[in-house]
Design a protein around this motif. Sequence first.
Motif, PDB file in Angstrom:
ATOM      1  N   PHE A 127      12.447  10.190   1.515  1.00 20.76           N
ATOM      2  CA  PHE A 127      11.798   8.993   2.056  1.00 20.76           C
ATOM      3  C   PHE A 127      10.537   9.409   2.805  1.00 20.76           C
ATOM      4  N   GLU A 128       9.700   8.442   3.172  1.00 22.37           N
ATOM      5  CA  GLU A 128       8.371   8.620   3.769  1.00 22.37           C
ATOM      6  C   GLU A 128       7.363   8.966   2.670  1.00 22.37           C
ATOM      7  N   SER A 129       6.353   8.092   2.534  1.00 28.80           N
ATOM      8  CA  SER A 129       5.420   8.247   1.407  1.00 28.80           C
ATOM      9  C   SER A 129       4.702   9.594   1.406  1.00 28.80           C
TER      10      SER A 129
ATOM     11  N   PRO B 187       0.814  -1.229   0.000  1.00 30.34           N
ATOM     12  CA  PRO B 187       0.000   0.000   0.000  1.00 30.34           C
ATOM     13  C   PRO B 187       0.846   1.276   0.000  1.00 30.34           C
ATOM     14  N   ASN B 188       1.906   1.329   0.799  1.00 31.03           N
ATOM     15  CA  ASN B 188       2.705   2.563   0.810  1.00 31.03           C
ATOM     16  C   ASN B 188       3.457   2.761  -0.505  1.00 31.03           C
ATOM     17  N   GLY B 189       3.821   1.683  -1.146  1.00 25.87           N
ATOM     18  CA  GLY B 189       4.449   1.782  -2.472  1.00 25.87           C
ATOM     19  C   GLY B 189       3.456   2.273  -3.516  1.00 25.87           C
TER      20      GLY B 189
ATOM     21  N   HIS C 257      12.656 -11.301   8.039  1.00 25.82           N
ATOM     22  CA  HIS C 257      13.106  -9.948   7.674  1.00 25.82           C
ATOM     23  C   HIS C 257      12.108  -8.883   8.130  1.00 25.82           C
ATOM     24  N   LEU C 258      10.816  -9.196   8.003  1.00 22.14           N
ATOM     25  CA  LEU C 258       9.807  -8.157   8.254  1.00 22.14           C
ATOM     26  C   LEU C 258       9.440  -8.017   9.722  1.00 22.14           C
ATOM     27  N   PHE C 259       9.400  -9.154  10.436  1.00 21.05           N
ATOM     28  CA  PHE C 259       8.849  -9.100  11.794  1.00 21.05           C
ATOM     29  C   PHE C 259       9.882  -9.407  12.879  1.00 21.05           C
ATOM     30  N   GLY C 260      11.128  -9.640  12.480  1.00 20.71           N
ATOM     31  CA  GLY C 260      12.139  -9.994  13.484  1.00 20.71           C
ATOM     32  C   GLY C 260      13.041  -8.831  13.857  1.00 20.71           C
ATOM     33  N   GLN C 261      12.635  -7.612  13.511  1.00 19.42           N
ATOM     34  CA  GLN C 261      13.523  -6.449  13.743  1.00 19.42           C
ATOM     35  C   GLN C 261      13.406  -5.936  15.173  1.00 19.42           C
ATOM     36  N   ARG C 262      14.507  -5.416  15.685  1.00 15.65           N
ATOM     37  CA  ARG C 262      14.483  -4.767  17.023  1.00 15.65           C
ATOM     38  C   ARG C 262      15.207  -3.432  16.953  1.00 15.65           C
TER      39      ARG C 262
ATOM     40  N   GLN D 112      -4.101  10.473   7.088  1.00 11.93           N
ATOM     41  CA  GLN D 112      -3.792   9.138   6.550  1.00 11.93           C
ATOM     42  C   GLN D 112      -2.471   8.629   7.123  1.00 11.93           C
ATOM     43  N   MET D 113      -1.459   9.493   7.101  1.00  8.78           N
ATOM     44  CA  MET D 113      -0.119   9.040   7.505  1.00  8.78           C
ATOM     45  C   MET D 113      -0.084   8.629   8.978  1.00  8.78           C
ATOM     46  N   ALA D 114      -0.833   9.367   9.821  1.00  3.29           N
ATOM     47  CA  ALA D 114      -0.759   9.104  11.262  1.00  3.29           C
ATOM     48  C   ALA D 114      -1.855   8.166  11.745  1.00  3.29           C
TER      49      ALA D 114
ATOM     50  N   ASN E  18      15.227   4.766   7.652  1.00  5.95           N
ATOM     51  CA  ASN E  18      14.275   4.011   8.487  1.00  5.95           C
ATOM     52  C   ASN E  18      14.051   2.596   7.935  1.00  5.95           C
ATOM     53  N   ASN E  19      14.850   2.174   7.003  1.00  2.00           N
ATOM     54  CA  ASN E  19      14.779   0.870   6.321  1.00  2.00           C
ATOM     55  C   ASN E  19      13.369   0.499   5.835  1.00  2.00           C
ATOM     56  N   LYS E  20      12.688   1.508   5.291  1.00  2.00           N
ATOM     57  CA  LYS E  20      11.389   1.206   4.692  1.00  2.00           C
ATOM     58  C   LYS E  20      11.288   1.885   3.329  1.00  2.00           C
ATOM     59  N   MET E  21      10.620   1.194   2.411  1.00  2.00           N
ATOM     60  CA  MET E  21      10.310   1.835   1.144  1.00  2.00           C
ATOM     61  C   MET E  21       8.883   2.376   1.259  1.00  2.00           C
ATOM     62  N   PRO E  22       8.422   3.310   0.448  1.00  2.00           N
ATOM     63  CA  PRO E  22       9.057   3.849  -0.735  1.00  2.00           C
ATOM     64  C   PRO E  22      10.064   4.954  -0.419  1.00  2.00           C
ATOM     65  N   ALA E  23      10.928   5.197  -1.430  1.00  2.00           N
ATOM     66  CA  ALA E  23      11.812   6.356  -1.422  1.00  2.00           C
ATOM     67  C   ALA E  23      12.026   6.733  -2.887  1.00  2.00           C
TER      68      ALA E  23
ATOM     69  N   ASP F  34      16.260  -6.409   1.241  1.00  2.00           N
ATOM     70  CA  ASP F  34      16.888  -5.315   0.467  1.00  2.00           C
ATOM     71  C   ASP F  34      16.870  -3.982   1.218  1.00  2.00           C
ATOM     72  N   GLN F  35      15.898  -3.831   2.124  1.00  2.00           N
ATOM     73  CA  GLN F  35      15.761  -2.539   2.828  1.00  2.00           C
ATOM     74  C   GLN F  35      16.895  -2.275   3.813  1.00  2.00           C
ATOM     75  N   PHE F  36      17.740  -3.300   4.053  1.00  2.00           N
ATOM     76  CA  PHE F  36      18.863  -3.119   4.991  1.00  2.00           C
ATOM     77  C   PHE F  36      20.188  -2.884   4.267  1.00  2.00           C
TER      78      PHE F  36
HETATM   79  N1  LIG Z   1       5.728   5.639   7.189  1.00  2.00           N
HETATM   80  C1  LIG Z   1       6.352   4.943   6.086  1.00  2.00           C
HETATM   81  C2  LIG Z   1       5.999   3.479   6.170  1.00  2.00           C
HETATM   82  C3  LIG Z   1       6.589   2.705   5.036  1.00  2.00           C
HETATM   83  C4  LIG Z   1       6.470   1.224   5.302  1.00  2.00           C
HETATM   84  O1  LIG Z   1       5.936   0.784   6.323  1.00  2.00           O
HETATM   85  N2  LIG Z   1       6.999   0.435   4.351  1.00  2.00           N
HETATM   86  C5  LIG Z   1       7.011  -0.981   4.549  1.00  2.00           C
HETATM   87  C6  LIG Z   1       6.228  -1.696   3.473  1.00  2.00           C
HETATM   88  S1  LIG Z   1       4.570  -1.055   3.332  1.00  2.00           S
HETATM   89  C7  LIG Z   1       8.443  -1.464   4.497  1.00  2.00           C
HETATM   90  O2  LIG Z   1       9.239  -0.997   3.723  1.00  2.00           O
HETATM   91  N3  LIG Z   1       8.780  -2.404   5.377  1.00  2.00           N
HETATM   92  C8  LIG Z   1      10.090  -2.953   5.463  1.00  2.00           C
HETATM   93  C9  LIG Z   1      10.538  -3.130   6.870  1.00  2.00           C
HETATM   94  O3  LIG Z   1       9.774  -2.813   7.801  1.00  2.00           O
HETATM   95  O4  LIG Z   1      11.648  -3.600   7.043  1.00  2.00           O
HETATM   96  C10 LIG Z   1       5.860   5.544   4.763  1.00  2.00           C
HETATM   97  O5  LIG Z   1       4.690   5.910   4.713  1.00  2.00           O
HETATM   98  O6  LIG Z   1       6.651   5.629   3.811  1.00  2.00           O
END
Ligand SMILES: N[C@@H](CCC(=O)N[C@@H](CS)C(=O)NCC(=O)O)C(=O)O
Length: 229
Positions: free
Chosen positions: A70-72, A10-12, A224-229, A104-106, A49-54, A37-39
């Motif tokens: 970065f940040e959608s 969705p954010n992409g 990769h997605l849920f094991g981050q700390r 939407q963002m918050a 913040n290791n998240k896409m999109p950018a 890939d985000q790392f």
């Molecule tokens: N607040 C960020 C959130 C982006 C986000 O959560 N991206 C997720 C996919 S929808 C992501 O890249 N996750 C990878 C991760 O958490 O390592 C934005 O709106 O750009």
Amino acid sequence: MIDLYYWPTPNGHKVTLLLEEAGLEYRIHPVNIGSGDQFKPEFLAISPNNKMPAIVDHAPADGGAPQSVFESGAILLYLAEKTGRFLPSDPRGRVTTLEWLFWQMAGLGPMSGQMGHFNVYAPEKIPYAIERYDNEVRRLHGVMDKRLAQHAFLAGDAYTIADMASYPWIGAYDKLPVDFAAFPNLKRWHDAIAARPATQRAYALRQQVNPNAGKPLSDEERKHLFGQR
Ligand SMILES: N[C@@H](CCC(=O)N[C@@H](CS)C(=O)NCC(=O)O)C(=O)O
């Protein structure tokens, strides 16, 4: 030319919706968030913040060095200002659009994400968490429905970046259908955006970029997605 660091989530989709609407030239760099890939250091250099999109804009308005964003929400705002489109120029229209973009963002985005996590991905089903996020997302859908009873789009008569931010999060999880019967104005708005040619082009990228989109996550993807700390 704009480099888009993207994975079809969705954010992409928010960013491809705008790029397609605006007809901007862009090339996709897939960021497979299920394989880590985000790392990669080169990605973290533009998205710490290791998240896409950018994005990286190679022709910024000031003619200077490439600009990364970065940040959608920030990307939508940047591209709207760059193109002079999808963000009203009158001060009141602009602030209304920003209100709904930040809403939407918050709110809608994070709450819908948590709803999806506890319903679809969590290894144990925790009734309290499921109910909490189901209720909150339903409340947010109600807020949208009331607004859309009075206006064609979230910020008024025109399609804006506030709609592009919100659309991908409505019905983002196949297994969690939206109660459109209860929210007819939300449905009218959703159907109108779904029918736009740019929306269809943006969503056609989903399967092209990730042929596994929609399939259950593998153990590696979960790590990769849920094991981050
Ligand atoms: N607040 C960020 C959130 C982006 C986000 O959560 N991206 C997720 C996919 S929808 C992501 O890249 N996750 C990878 C991760 O958490 O390592 C934005 O709106 O750009």
